[in-house]
Design a protein around this motif. Structure first.
Motif, PDB file in Angstrom:
ATOM      1  N   SER A 144      43.334  38.629  38.283  1.00 56.61           N
ATOM      2  CA  SER A 144      43.315  39.596  39.365  1.00 56.61           C
ATOM      3  C   SER A 144      41.919  39.681  39.976  1.00 56.61           C
ATOM      4  CB  SER A 144      43.748  40.975  38.855  1.00 56.61           C
ATOM      5  OG  SER A 144      43.924  41.889  39.919  1.00 56.61           O
ATOM      6  N   TYR A 145      41.831  40.351  41.119  1.00 52.71           N
ATOM      7  CA  TYR A 145      40.584  40.483  41.877  1.00 52.71           C
ATOM      8  C   TYR A 145      39.503  41.175  41.044  1.00 52.71           C
ATOM      9  CZ  TYR A 145      37.523  42.699  45.395  1.00 52.71           C
ATOM     10  OH  TYR A 145      36.456  43.173  46.112  1.00 52.71           O
ATOM     11  N   PHE A 168      38.028  37.161  36.191  1.00 56.58           N
ATOM     12  CA  PHE A 168      39.227  37.688  36.826  1.00 56.58           C
ATOM     13  C   PHE A 168      40.260  38.192  35.819  1.00 56.58           C
ATOM     14  CE2 PHE A 168      37.231  34.448  39.452  1.00 56.58           C
ATOM     15  CZ  PHE A 168      36.977  35.183  40.598  1.00 56.58           C
ATOM     16  N   TYR A 169      39.834  38.322  34.578  1.00 60.84           N
ATOM     17  CA  TYR A 169      40.688  38.878  33.529  1.00 60.84           C
ATOM     18  C   TYR A 169      39.959  40.026  32.842  1.00 60.84           C
ATOM     19  CZ  TYR A 169      43.900  34.847  33.657  1.00 60.84           C
ATOM     20  OH  TYR A 169      44.818  33.906  34.041  1.00 60.84           O
ATOM     21  N   LEU A 200      51.041  49.657  39.708  1.00 55.78           N
ATOM     22  CA  LEU A 200      50.869  48.201  39.721  1.00 55.78           C
ATOM     23  C   LEU A 200      49.946  47.846  40.873  1.00 55.78           C
ATOM     24  CD1 LEU A 200      51.630  45.189  39.086  1.00 55.78           C
ATOM     25  CD2 LEU A 200      53.523  45.492  40.696  1.00 55.78           C
ATOM     26  N   TYR A 201      48.902  47.097  40.593  1.00 51.24           N
ATOM     27  CA  TYR A 201      47.999  46.602  41.627  1.00 51.24           C
ATOM     28  C   TYR A 201      48.326  45.136  41.889  1.00 51.24           C
ATOM     29  CZ  TYR A 201      43.755  44.803  43.807  1.00 51.24           C
ATOM     30  OH  TYR A 201      42.874  44.172  44.657  1.00 51.24           O
ATOM     31  N   THR A 202      48.578  44.810  43.152  1.00 46.25           N
ATOM     32  CA  THR A 202      48.946  43.432  43.477  1.00 46.25           C
ATOM     33  C   THR A 202      48.370  43.008  44.822  1.00 46.25           C
ATOM     34  OG1 THR A 202      50.811  41.904  43.800  1.00 46.25           O
ATOM     35  CG2 THR A 202      51.132  44.166  44.523  1.00 46.25           C
ATOM     36  N   ILE A 203      48.061  41.728  44.943  1.00 45.08           N
ATOM     37  CA  ILE A 203      47.638  41.103  46.201  1.00 45.08           C
ATOM     38  C   ILE A 203      48.706  40.067  46.531  1.00 45.08           C
ATOM     39  CG2 ILE A 203      45.797  39.882  47.423  1.00 45.08           C
ATOM     40  CD1 ILE A 203      43.874  40.786  45.218  1.00 45.08           C
ATOM     41  N   PRO A 204      49.713  40.425  47.337  1.00 43.44           N
ATOM     42  CA  PRO A 204      50.849  39.518  47.530  1.00 43.44           C
ATOM     43  C   PRO A 204      50.556  38.325  48.427  1.00 43.44           C
ATOM     44  CG  PRO A 204      51.165  41.522  48.793  1.00 43.44           C
ATOM     45  CD  PRO A 204      49.938  41.740  47.961  1.00 43.44           C
ATOM     46  N   ASN A 218      43.634  36.722  45.590  1.00 42.62           N
ATOM     47  CA  ASN A 218      42.293  36.492  45.061  1.00 42.62           C
ATOM     48  C   ASN A 218      42.351  36.772  43.566  1.00 42.62           C
ATOM     49  OD1 ASN A 218      39.569  36.484  44.431  1.00 42.62           O
ATOM     50  ND2 ASN A 218      38.981  38.046  45.917  1.00 42.62           N
ATOM     51  N   PRO A 219      42.238  35.720  42.695  1.00 42.02           N
ATOM     52  CA  PRO A 219      41.561  34.444  42.944  1.00 42.02           C
ATOM     53  C   PRO A 219      42.448  33.213  43.105  1.00 42.02           C
ATOM     54  CG  PRO A 219      41.669  34.821  40.591  1.00 42.02           C
ATOM     55  CD  PRO A 219      42.373  35.990  41.243  1.00 42.02           C
ATOM     56  N   THR A 220      43.764  33.318  42.969  1.00 44.83           N
ATOM     57  CA  THR A 220      44.571  32.100  42.810  1.00 44.83           C
ATOM     58  C   THR A 220      44.998  31.469  44.128  1.00 44.83           C
ATOM     59  OG1 THR A 220      46.663  33.317  42.732  1.00 44.83           O
ATOM     60  CG2 THR A 220      45.497  32.981  40.635  1.00 44.83           C
TER      61      THR A 220
END
Length: 438
Positions: free
Chosen positions: A139-140, A374-375, A186-190, A194-196
């Motif tokens: 995750s970011y 990022f972990y 839940l935190y998400t970047i759909p 960032n970073p994948t």
């Protein structure tokens, strides 16, 4: 008779050591961060930074517009403003969000000092120490730092090439709640995560929303890159599919310029009110001059055309990154293929540790961000994040060439010394890299 335990173990060179809040215990100076002072030298190809390339903005015309702004409306633009943000700014933000199928009212928008502050406000409103936040794994890094600062427990949810796995989300919720944990959101970047660089398809988004609704789970949708699609049209935001259970975070940093520090949160009405009160306590009001400046840009310039130009420029850089990786990465390496955003996620051959390799990479004049950043649990040692947003294509190709040589040298060293591939874990980078590499 035993001696009393010392209250703190910090250095006594700091006279305030006993006065600091408990939450400061987790703050660390990262050894990796110091390397980035070297990475910023011109001879080093930095594939670490998440800085947008704003060189193609019409700076001369923008300068003239800003000059008129000061001359004609400076008294208002340089004054205190509303804690929620100026109404004209919120109305224009609603117009921008419509590009991703969001139908919103300006009353439910809270302007912030970048979306990073919006995330901080949301976390402050919802999180007590010990509460659980679910987040993609990885995750970011900026979000992880914020969550750590509020003493949350971060539990990563497994993802694949299409984002969060709905079944993994459900299993995490069942397990955590059975253990008596308080899961707050839940935190998400759909989009172009960032970073994948991974993007959730529409059906995956709907499945995640269904799980969240089933378990009464709030979703924080962080979407700084959504308009920077490199293939096709922007996708509908999760907020467009569920207005009641999603707090949407947006920003002008990637689609205009980060220096103005203007972002926003779109929240359900009750949450909106809490965010406004928290914003007023933190800053009184978001930067008024920046709101006037961005409003001027949106009114007087072809901002949609500028986004198209950004897409073309970033597509060329993305293609250079993918071509360089295909040519220079040794066997055993894999990477994501993003269709937007700024980042590629590289998995190294077995036995190679990205964090341990970083000093040698910088010596070879190439930089990246290790996957462990990022972990929250120390994983990611075989991964690294590569950014294609800032360097020109020829520098990206040269950077991948240098990186390939460094990885090959690491593999040769392992063979020479008979090093058995392991699963090293690192807990460095808790506070994350500096803003220019986040």
């Amino acid at each position: 008779m035993s001696l009393p335990e010392p209250s703190r173990r910090d250095t006594r060179l700091d006279q305030y050591v006993d006065a600091y809040a408990e939450r400061t215990h987790g703050l660390q100076v990262s050894a990796v961060r110091a390397l980035f002072a070297v990475a910023n030298r011109p001879e080093v190809v930095s594939l670490a930074g998440g800085m947008p390339n704003i060189a193609d903005l019409p700076r001369e015309a923008l300068g003239e517009a800003m000059s008129r702004l000061v001359a004609e409306r400076g008294v208002q633009a340089m004054q205190y403003g509303s804690g929620q943000g100026e109404l004209f700014m919120r109305e224009q933000i609603v117009e921008v969000m419509a590009e991703e199928h969001i139908h919103a009212h300006p009353d439910d928008v809270v302007v912030s000092c970048g979306s990073q502050q919006a995330l901080d406000l949301v976390t402050r409103v919802f999180i007590d120490p010990g509460d659980v936040i679910l987040a993609e794994g990885p995750s970011y890094v900026g979000a992880l730092g914020t969550f750590h600062a509020y003493q949350a427990k971060i539990v990563h949810v497994a993802m694949d090439d299409h984002g969060i796995l709905p079944d993994a989300l459900r299993q995490a919720l069942v397990s955590l709640r059975a253990a008596g944990e308080r899961v707050k959101f839940l935190y998400t970047i759909p989009n172009f995560q960032n970073p994948t660089g991974v993007t959730q398809p529409v059906e995956r988004r709907r499945a995640i929303l269904e799980v969240a609704k089933e378990y009464d789970l709030l979703i924080i949708e962080d979407n700084p890159y959504g308009l920077l699609t490199l293939e096709g049209e922007p996708m509908p935001a999760m907020r467009s599919m569920d207005a009641d259970n999603v707090v949407y975070l947006g920003s002008f940093s990637k689609t205009f310029a980060p220096g103005f520090r203007i972002g926003w949160a779109l929240a359900p009405h009750a949450v909106r009110e809490k965010l406004v009160l928290t914003q007023e306590a933190a800053t009184l009001a978001p930067p008024v001059f920046s709101q006037y400046a961005i409003s001027t840009y949106l009114n007087e310039f072809d901002w949609r055309g500028q986004i198209v130009a950004f897409r073309d420029m970033y597509r060329e850089r993305r293609d250079a990154m993918l071509a360089g990786l295909a040519e220079h990465m040794p066997p055993g390496s894999t990477w994501t293929v993003p269709n937007g955003g700024f980042f590629v996620w590289l998995t190294l051959p077995e036995g190679i540790d990205s964090q341990a390799m970083l000093p040698r990479a910088v010596s070879a004049r190439v930089a990246f961000t290790p996957g462990t950043a990022f972990y929250a649990d120390g994983l990611g040692s075989r991964n690294l994040r590569l950014s294609f947003c800032f360097p020109p294509p020829e520098r990206i190709l040269e950077g991948t060439r240098r990186l390939g040589e460094v990885i090959a040298a690491e593999m040769e060293m392992n063979r020479t010394f008979g090093i058995i591939p392991g699963t090293a874990r690192h807990n460095d980078l808790q506070t994350g890299p500096a803003p220019d590499i986040s």
